[in-house]
Design a protein around this motif. Sequence first.
Motif, PDB file in Angstrom:
ATOM      1  N   ILE A 150       8.327   6.427   3.313  1.00 53.75           N
ATOM      2  CA  ILE A 150       8.691   6.366   1.904  1.00 53.75           C
ATOM      3  C   ILE A 150       7.442   6.275   1.031  1.00 53.75           C
ATOM      4  O   ILE A 150       7.346   6.930  -0.015  1.00 53.75           O
ATOM      5  CB  ILE A 150       9.622   5.169   1.643  1.00 53.75           C
ATOM      6  CG1 ILE A 150      10.985   5.427   2.274  1.00 53.75           C
ATOM      7  CG2 ILE A 150       9.768   4.899   0.151  1.00 53.75           C
ATOM      8  CD1 ILE A 150      11.953   4.276   2.159  1.00 53.75           C
ATOM      9  N   VAL A 151       6.484   5.457   1.456  1.00 59.41           N
ATOM     10  CA  VAL A 151       5.222   5.344   0.718  1.00 59.41           C
ATOM     11  C   VAL A 151       4.495   6.685   0.724  1.00 59.41           C
ATOM     12  O   VAL A 151       3.947   7.117  -0.298  1.00 59.41           O
ATOM     13  CB  VAL A 151       4.340   4.241   1.338  1.00 59.41           C
ATOM     14  CG1 VAL A 151       3.033   4.110   0.577  1.00 59.41           C
ATOM     15  CG2 VAL A 151       5.081   2.914   1.357  1.00 59.41           C
ATOM     16  N   PHE A 181       3.722   9.091  -2.529  1.00 56.20           N
ATOM     17  CA  PHE A 181       2.361   9.517  -2.862  1.00 56.20           C
ATOM     18  C   PHE A 181       2.300  11.020  -3.105  1.00 56.20           C
ATOM     19  O   PHE A 181       1.696  11.487  -4.072  1.00 56.20           O
ATOM     20  CB  PHE A 181       1.414   9.123  -1.733  1.00 56.20           C
ATOM     21  CG  PHE A 181       0.012   9.635  -1.898  1.00 56.20           C
ATOM     22  CD1 PHE A 181      -0.843   9.070  -2.833  1.00 56.20           C
ATOM     23  CD2 PHE A 181      -0.455  10.686  -1.125  1.00 56.20           C
ATOM     24  CE1 PHE A 181      -2.141   9.546  -2.993  1.00 56.20           C
ATOM     25  CE2 PHE A 181      -1.740  11.168  -1.276  1.00 56.20           C
ATOM     26  CZ  PHE A 181      -2.587  10.590  -2.216  1.00 56.20           C
ATOM     27  N   VAL A 182       2.972  11.798  -2.259  1.00 52.01           N
ATOM     28  CA  VAL A 182       2.933  13.256  -2.379  1.00 52.01           C
ATOM     29  C   VAL A 182       3.638  13.726  -3.648  1.00 52.01           C
ATOM     30  O   VAL A 182       3.215  14.696  -4.284  1.00 52.01           O
ATOM     31  CB  VAL A 182       3.573  13.901  -1.131  1.00 52.01           C
ATOM     32  CG1 VAL A 182       3.686  15.411  -1.301  1.00 52.01           C
ATOM     33  CG2 VAL A 182       2.747  13.578   0.101  1.00 52.01           C
ATOM     34  N   LEU A 242      -1.617   1.914  -4.046  1.00 51.72           N
ATOM     35  CA  LEU A 242      -2.001   3.326  -4.144  1.00 51.72           C
ATOM     36  C   LEU A 242      -1.047   4.091  -5.045  1.00 51.72           C
ATOM     37  O   LEU A 242      -1.482   4.855  -5.925  1.00 51.72           O
ATOM     38  CB  LEU A 242      -2.020   3.954  -2.744  1.00 51.72           C
ATOM     39  CG  LEU A 242      -2.264   5.464  -2.702  1.00 51.72           C
ATOM     40  CD1 LEU A 242      -3.649   5.800  -3.239  1.00 51.72           C
ATOM     41  CD2 LEU A 242      -2.092   5.992  -1.274  1.00 51.72           C
ATOM     42  N   ASN A 243       0.250   3.895  -4.849  1.00 55.17           N
ATOM     43  CA  ASN A 243       1.229   4.623  -5.660  1.00 55.17           C
ATOM     44  C   ASN A 243       1.293   4.098  -7.090  1.00 55.17           C
ATOM     45  O   ASN A 243       1.551   4.871  -8.020  1.00 55.17           O
ATOM     46  CB  ASN A 243       2.608   4.543  -5.002  1.00 55.17           C
ATOM     47  CG  ASN A 243       2.706   5.451  -3.792  1.00 55.17           C
ATOM     48  OD1 ASN A 243       2.007   6.448  -3.697  1.00 55.17           O
ATOM     49  ND2 ASN A 243       3.574   5.108  -2.854  1.00 55.17           N
ATOM     50  N   LYS A 244       1.064   2.799  -7.285  1.00 58.26           N
ATOM     51  CA  LYS A 244       0.959   2.275  -8.658  1.00 58.26           C
ATOM     52  C   LYS A 244      -0.214   2.937  -9.378  1.00 58.26           C
ATOM     53  O   LYS A 244      -0.111   3.345 -10.540  1.00 58.26           O
ATOM     54  CB  LYS A 244       0.756   0.760  -8.638  1.00 58.26           C
ATOM     55  CG  LYS A 244       1.976  -0.073  -8.291  1.00 58.26           C
ATOM     56  CD  LYS A 244       1.662  -1.535  -8.554  1.00 58.26           C
ATOM     57  CE  LYS A 244       2.857  -2.441  -8.262  1.00 58.26           C
ATOM     58  NZ  LYS A 244       3.033  -2.668  -6.833  1.00 58.26           N
ATOM     59  N   PHE A 245      -1.343   3.024  -8.692  1.00 56.35           N
ATOM     60  CA  PHE A 245      -2.542   3.606  -9.280  1.00 56.35           C
ATOM     61  C   PHE A 245      -2.316   5.082  -9.621  1.00 56.35           C
ATOM     62  O   PHE A 245      -2.691   5.554 -10.699  1.00 56.35           O
ATOM     63  CB  PHE A 245      -3.707   3.454  -8.308  1.00 56.35           C
ATOM     64  CG  PHE A 245      -5.019   3.957  -8.834  1.00 56.35           C
ATOM     65  CD1 PHE A 245      -5.677   3.280  -9.846  1.00 56.35           C
ATOM     66  CD2 PHE A 245      -5.586   5.108  -8.326  1.00 56.35           C
ATOM     67  CE1 PHE A 245      -6.892   3.742 -10.338  1.00 56.35           C
ATOM     68  CE2 PHE A 245      -6.793   5.580  -8.815  1.00 56.35           C
ATOM     69  CZ  PHE A 245      -7.447   4.892  -9.820  1.00 56.35           C
TER      70      PHE A 245
END
Length: 287
Positions: A49-50, A54-55, A260-263
Amino acid sequence: SSFILFPLSVMCIFEQVTGKPFGYAQLNVLGYPISYGHWEIHTTLINSIVMSGFVLNWFFILWNKRFQWIFSIPLLLASFVILVLGRSWWAGISLAIGFIYYYKDDIKIIYYQKKSIFVLCFSLISIAFLCIIIFKFGHRQSYHYSANGRLYWWLSAVKMLRGHPFAGVGLGGFGIAYPYFSSGKTLGTLSAHSFPLQLFAETGGMGIASVLWLVVVMIQRLKCVQISDDDSAQLRKTYLATALIVFSYCLINFNLDYFLNKFMFLLIFVPLITPQRKDETASSNPW
């Protein structure tokens, strides 16, 4: 930076080919049980899911016509490989929502000028969505695989909010508080698998008020930012479609629980509310 998708796609294929299923699911098709393996494809990103979340941040940036197709097509193919092997059905739905927004003007034209084609496409999308729902809930339900597990986790988040309506259970406290607010017989979890619900459960009424205030301010800023040319308008549409995809995906997933996904989300969202140099109508008030 998007070239990171190449090694990620290669690692996904490697895990698919060399790895063994970590479990098997049983799907009933016309009364006949069909068993198949589940692969946990996540490369270096902890969870599929992470990885899918990201993609999704990259897809419409690569789709944007400003970029050279000689580079974007291979990267789009790499993104497609990752999303398919990641096996996140909601990623496909979120991507479809993004495409509907991205091509909303073309869809309006088709609706008014070629309604038969519009009805056909709408029917195909509806059938695909129905097949996904049947596939998801058609499995043999068990303690280790339950399609409605998220419903119990969301209910637990609501219970936390009801039990601590003012300030919630504290940021990062969902996993610790979960055993005291668990609902139904399902697997334990450290996350509500819904970023908004988890945020509200952890911050309570103060968090809800802050989010509502932030949404109002963001809408005002979006209205104030002026578009100076067609390229800026196209890029703005790309960022908005990406933000819509990521927000849709985090509604029932925990992709935004990871830094990472927040950023990545902030990298997409900040240009939307940042006025251009020639823009004189945007407010200079930082609040």
